[in-house]
Design a protein around this motif. Structure first.
Motif, PDB file in Angstrom:
ATOM      1  N   ILE A 118       0.860  -1.192   0.000  1.00 22.16           N
ATOM      2  CA  ILE A 118       0.000   0.000   0.000  1.00 22.16           C
ATOM      3  C   ILE A 118       0.892   1.236   0.000  1.00 22.16           C
ATOM      4  CG2 ILE A 118      -1.717   1.323   1.301  1.00 22.16           C
ATOM      5  CD1 ILE A 118      -2.946  -1.286   0.512  1.00 22.16           C
ATOM      6  N   ILE A 119       0.617   2.151  -0.918  1.00 24.67           N
ATOM      7  CA  ILE A 119       1.282   3.454  -0.961  1.00 24.67           C
ATOM      8  C   ILE A 119       0.190   4.512  -0.907  1.00 24.67           C
ATOM      9  CG2 ILE A 119       2.714   5.043  -2.306  1.00 24.67           C
ATOM     10  CD1 ILE A 119       3.870   2.558  -3.730  1.00 24.67           C
ATOM     11  N   ILE A 120       0.374   5.520  -0.050  1.00 23.64           N
ATOM     12  CA  ILE A 120      -0.572   6.643  -0.009  1.00 23.64           C
ATOM     13  C   ILE A 120       0.212   7.923  -0.266  1.00 23.64           C
ATOM     14  CG2 ILE A 120      -2.267   7.933   1.325  1.00 23.64           C
ATOM     15  CD1 ILE A 120      -2.818   5.367   2.900  1.00 23.64           C
ATOM     16  N   GLN A 121      -0.199   8.626  -1.287  1.00 26.69           N
ATOM     17  CA  GLN A 121       0.445   9.869  -1.700  1.00 26.69           C
ATOM     18  C   GLN A 121       0.113  10.981  -0.698  1.00 26.69           C
ATOM     19  OE1 GLN A 121       2.559  10.459  -3.992  1.00 26.69           O
ATOM     20  NE2 GLN A 121       2.510  12.654  -4.036  1.00 26.69           N
ATOM     21  N   LEU A 122       1.145  11.652  -0.153  1.00 27.33           N
ATOM     22  CA  LEU A 122       0.945  12.696   0.855  1.00 27.33           C
ATOM     23  C   LEU A 122       1.248  14.108   0.348  1.00 27.33           C
ATOM     24  CD1 LEU A 122       2.589  10.977   3.961  1.00 27.33           C
ATOM     25  CD2 LEU A 122       0.160  11.024   3.321  1.00 27.33           C
ATOM     26  N   THR A 123       1.808  14.224  -0.845  1.00 27.48           N
ATOM     27  CA  THR A 123       2.226  15.520  -1.359  1.00 27.48           C
ATOM     28  C   THR A 123       1.426  15.870  -2.606  1.00 27.48           C
ATOM     29  OG1 THR A 123       4.458  14.975  -0.608  1.00 27.48           O
ATOM     30  CG2 THR A 123       4.239  16.869  -2.065  1.00 27.48           C
ATOM     31  N   ASP A 124       0.998  17.111  -2.701  1.00 31.35           N
ATOM     32  CA  ASP A 124       0.312  17.587  -3.895  1.00 31.35           C
ATOM     33  C   ASP A 124       1.274  17.548  -5.075  1.00 31.35           C
ATOM     34  OD1 ASP A 124      -0.560  20.006  -5.766  1.00 31.35           O
ATOM     35  OD2 ASP A 124      -2.317  19.227  -4.720  1.00 31.35           O
ATOM     36  N   SER A 125       0.807  17.113  -6.220  1.00 35.12           N
ATOM     37  CA  SER A 125       1.678  16.946  -7.383  1.00 35.12           C
ATOM     38  C   SER A 125       2.308  18.255  -7.862  1.00 35.12           C
ATOM     39  CB  SER A 125       0.917  16.289  -8.534  1.00 35.12           C
ATOM     40  OG  SER A 125      -0.151  17.107  -8.949  1.00 35.12           O
ATOM     41  N   ILE A 137       4.898  -5.034 -15.719  1.00 34.05           N
ATOM     42  CA  ILE A 137       3.936  -6.129 -15.795  1.00 34.05           C
ATOM     43  C   ILE A 137       4.138  -6.840 -17.127  1.00 34.05           C
ATOM     44  CG2 ILE A 137       1.486  -6.727 -15.803  1.00 34.05           C
ATOM     45  CD1 ILE A 137       1.102  -4.115 -14.103  1.00 34.05           C
ATOM     46  N   SER A 138       4.429  -8.126 -17.064  1.00 32.64           N
ATOM     47  CA  SER A 138       4.736  -8.926 -18.253  1.00 32.64           C
ATOM     48  C   SER A 138       5.844  -8.272 -19.074  1.00 32.64           C
ATOM     49  CB  SER A 138       3.481  -9.124 -19.110  1.00 32.64           C
ATOM     50  OG  SER A 138       2.494  -9.800 -18.376  1.00 32.64           O
ATOM     51  N   GLY A 139       6.853  -7.747 -18.394  1.00 39.11           N
ATOM     52  CA  GLY A 139       8.001  -7.146 -19.057  1.00 39.11           C
ATOM     53  C   GLY A 139       7.768  -5.753 -19.612  1.00 39.11           C
ATOM     54  N   LYS A 140       6.573  -5.218 -19.427  1.00 41.06           N
ATOM     55  CA  LYS A 140       6.227  -3.911 -19.979  1.00 41.06           C
ATOM     56  C   LYS A 140       6.025  -2.910 -18.849  1.00 41.06           C
ATOM     57  CE  LYS A 140       2.249  -2.404 -22.156  1.00 41.06           C
ATOM     58  NZ  LYS A 140       1.040  -2.632 -22.901  1.00 41.06           N
ATOM     59  N   GLU A 141       6.599  -1.704 -18.988  1.00 40.04           N
ATOM     60  CA  GLU A 141       6.436  -0.664 -17.978  1.00 40.04           C
ATOM     61  C   GLU A 141       5.065  -0.018 -18.102  1.00 40.04           C
ATOM     62  OE1 GLU A 141       9.606   2.197 -17.875  1.00 40.04           O
ATOM     63  OE2 GLU A 141      11.125   0.620 -17.956  1.00 40.04           O
ATOM     64  N   GLU A 142       4.408   0.174 -16.961  1.00 39.12           N
ATOM     65  CA  GLU A 142       3.101   0.830 -16.915  1.00 39.12           C
ATOM     66  C   GLU A 142       3.115   1.903 -15.839  1.00 39.12           C
ATOM     67  OE1 GLU A 142      -0.390  -1.514 -16.518  1.00 39.12           O
ATOM     68  OE2 GLU A 142       0.284  -3.042 -17.915  1.00 39.12           O
ATOM     69  N   THR A 143       2.495   3.029 -16.145  1.00 43.87           N
ATOM     70  CA  THR A 143       2.323   4.073 -15.148  1.00 43.87           C
ATOM     71  C   THR A 143       1.030   4.823 -15.426  1.00 43.87           C
ATOM     72  OG1 THR A 143       3.327   5.949 -14.030  1.00 43.87           O
ATOM     73  CG2 THR A 143       3.623   5.850 -16.415  1.00 43.87           C
ATOM     74  N   HIS A 144       0.519   5.430 -14.414  1.00 41.58           N
ATOM     75  CA  HIS A 144      -0.648   6.289 -14.508  1.00 41.58           C
ATOM     76  C   HIS A 144      -0.364   7.511 -13.644  1.00 41.58           C
ATOM     77  CE1 HIS A 144      -2.973   3.133 -16.502  1.00 41.58           C
ATOM     78  NE2 HIS A 144      -2.306   2.335 -15.717  1.00 41.58           N
ATOM     79  N   PRO A 145       0.608   8.331 -14.073  1.00 38.12           N
ATOM     80  CA  PRO A 145       1.120   9.373 -13.173  1.00 38.12           C
ATOM     81  C   PRO A 145       0.081  10.369 -12.694  1.00 38.12           C
ATOM     82  CG  PRO A 145       1.954   9.669 -15.403  1.00 38.12           C
ATOM     83  CD  PRO A 145       1.254   8.351 -15.366  1.00 38.12           C
ATOM     84  N   GLU A 146      -0.881  10.720 -13.503  1.00 40.32           N
ATOM     85  CA  GLU A 146      -1.845  11.736 -13.054  1.00 40.32           C
ATOM     86  C   GLU A 146      -2.678  11.232 -11.885  1.00 40.32           C
ATOM     87  OE1 GLU A 146      -1.683  14.919 -13.868  1.00 40.32           O
ATOM     88  OE2 GLU A 146       0.027  14.221 -15.021  1.00 40.32           O
ATOM     89  N   SER A 147      -3.202  10.016 -11.978  1.00 38.15           N
ATOM     90  CA  SER A 147      -4.025   9.517 -10.880  1.00 38.15           C
ATOM     91  C   SER A 147      -3.165   9.136  -9.671  1.00 38.15           C
ATOM     92  CB  SER A 147      -4.874   8.336 -11.339  1.00 38.15           C
ATOM     93  OG  SER A 147      -4.075   7.321 -11.878  1.00 38.15           O
ATOM     94  N   PHE A 148      -1.959   8.619  -9.890  1.00 34.58           N
ATOM     95  CA  PHE A 148      -1.094   8.241  -8.782  1.00 34.58           C
ATOM     96  C   PHE A 148      -0.574   9.447  -8.019  1.00 34.58           C
ATOM     97  CE2 PHE A 148       0.649   3.930 -10.489  1.00 34.58           C
ATOM     98  CZ  PHE A 148      -0.634   3.435 -10.518  1.00 34.58           C
ATOM     99  N   ARG A 149      -0.480  10.594  -8.669  1.00 30.94           N
ATOM    100  CA  ARG A 149       0.167  11.769  -8.088  1.00 30.94           C
ATOM    101  C   ARG A 149      -0.776  12.623  -7.243  1.00 30.94           C
ATOM    102  NH1 ARG A 149       5.098  13.230 -10.514  1.00 30.94           N
ATOM    103  NH2 ARG A 149       4.663  15.411 -10.083  1.00 30.94           N
ATOM    104  N   GLN A 150      -2.034  12.311  -7.191  1.00 33.85           N
ATOM    105  CA  GLN A 150      -2.975  13.150  -6.451  1.00 33.85           C
ATOM    106  C   GLN A 150      -2.855  12.908  -4.947  1.00 33.85           C
ATOM    107  OE1 GLN A 150      -6.907  12.754  -8.075  1.00 33.85           O
ATOM    108  NE2 GLN A 150      -6.177  13.057 -10.157  1.00 33.85           N
ATOM    109  N   LYS A 151      -2.757  13.985  -4.212  1.00 34.23           N
ATOM    110  CA  LYS A 151      -2.634  13.934  -2.751  1.00 34.23           C
ATOM    111  C   LYS A 151      -3.801  13.148  -2.158  1.00 34.23           C
ATOM    112  CE  LYS A 151      -2.037  17.139   1.120  1.00 34.23           C
ATOM    113  NZ  LYS A 151      -1.964  18.577   1.473  1.00 34.23           N
ATOM    114  N   GLY A 152      -3.488  12.221  -1.259  1.00 39.51           N
ATOM    115  CA  GLY A 152      -4.508  11.407  -0.609  1.00 39.51           C
ATOM    116  C   GLY A 152      -4.828  10.113  -1.326  1.00 39.51           C
ATOM    117  N   THR A 153      -4.258   9.889  -2.523  1.00 41.29           N
ATOM    118  CA  THR A 153      -4.547   8.689  -3.305  1.00 41.29           C
ATOM    119  C   THR A 153      -3.834   7.475  -2.741  1.00 41.29           C
ATOM    120  OG1 THR A 153      -4.947   9.922  -5.336  1.00 41.29           O
ATOM    121  CG2 THR A 153      -4.314   7.628  -5.602  1.00 41.29           C
TER     122      THR A 153
END
Length: 186
Positions: A118-125, A137-153
């Motif tokens: 579990i990771i909880i984002q504490l800083t505003d992007s 995942i399966s050798g491929k890099e995945e990210t969703h920076p906008e949703s992951f970067r929101q404070k409290g997520t």
């Protein structure tokens, strides 16, 4: 709460700004230590950490993690969580964490089976640049920076998934990290 690829879950606003402010205040009173890795590779991780020993934070994260597990993973977990790690990735110390999994296989603590991270984002992007969480995942890099970067997520994923934090290039990113453990996989 939303499910992405059935391997990680994103829960926006899992913690309120008031809860986050209280956690920041609590963290300021704790001892700062350098983040480390199981194999001792000092270049793999550049962060500062503090261990949060706070009943209300533990209760909140326990409830959140159990709900995510019930709705998304269904893992057999122990009736407790690990200590809560307050992590600081700062531009001043080139904060980063290279590819890794959260299961310490082949180490003295490998008998403790981490199952859910579990990771909880504490800083505003707007307060930092870089510091993105990537998954492999399966050798491929995945990210969703906008949703992951929101404070409290809250971001939850199986502890065996490869992931990393890219270098922080401006400012400081803070997060809470903990792991739910359980008996060996069957």
């Amino acid at each position: 709460m939303e499910n992405n690829t059935n391997l990680f879950w994103i829960w926006p606003n899992a913690l309120s700004n008031d809860e986050i402010d209280r956690i920041h205040e609590k963290a300021q009173k704790e001892k700062t230590i350098k983040g480390s890795v199981f194999d001792g590779n000092k270049e793999a991780r550049k962060s500062n950490i503090k261990w949060i020993n706070d009943l209300s934070a533990h209760e909140a994260i326990w409830a959140l993690g159990n709900r995510v597990n019930a709705e998304g993973f269904g893992y057999d977990l122990y009736e407790r969580i690990n200590d809560i790690q307050y992590t600081e990735y700062s531009y001043s110390n080139k904060g980063t964490y290279d590819w890794h999994i959260d299961m310490p296989i082949g180490t003295p603590i490998s008998y403790r089976m981490r199952k859910l991270s579990i990771i909880i984002q504490l800083t505003d992007s707007s307060e930092y640049e870089g510091g993105d969480i990537l998954f492999k995942i399966s050798g491929k890099e995945e990210t969703h920076p906008e949703s992951f970067r929101q404070k409290g997520t809250l971001i939850a994923f199986p502890s065996f998934i490869m992931h990393k934090v890219t270098p922080v290039t401006k400012g400081t990113r803070n997060s809470l990290v903990t792991w739910f453990e359980g008996p060996n996989w069957r």
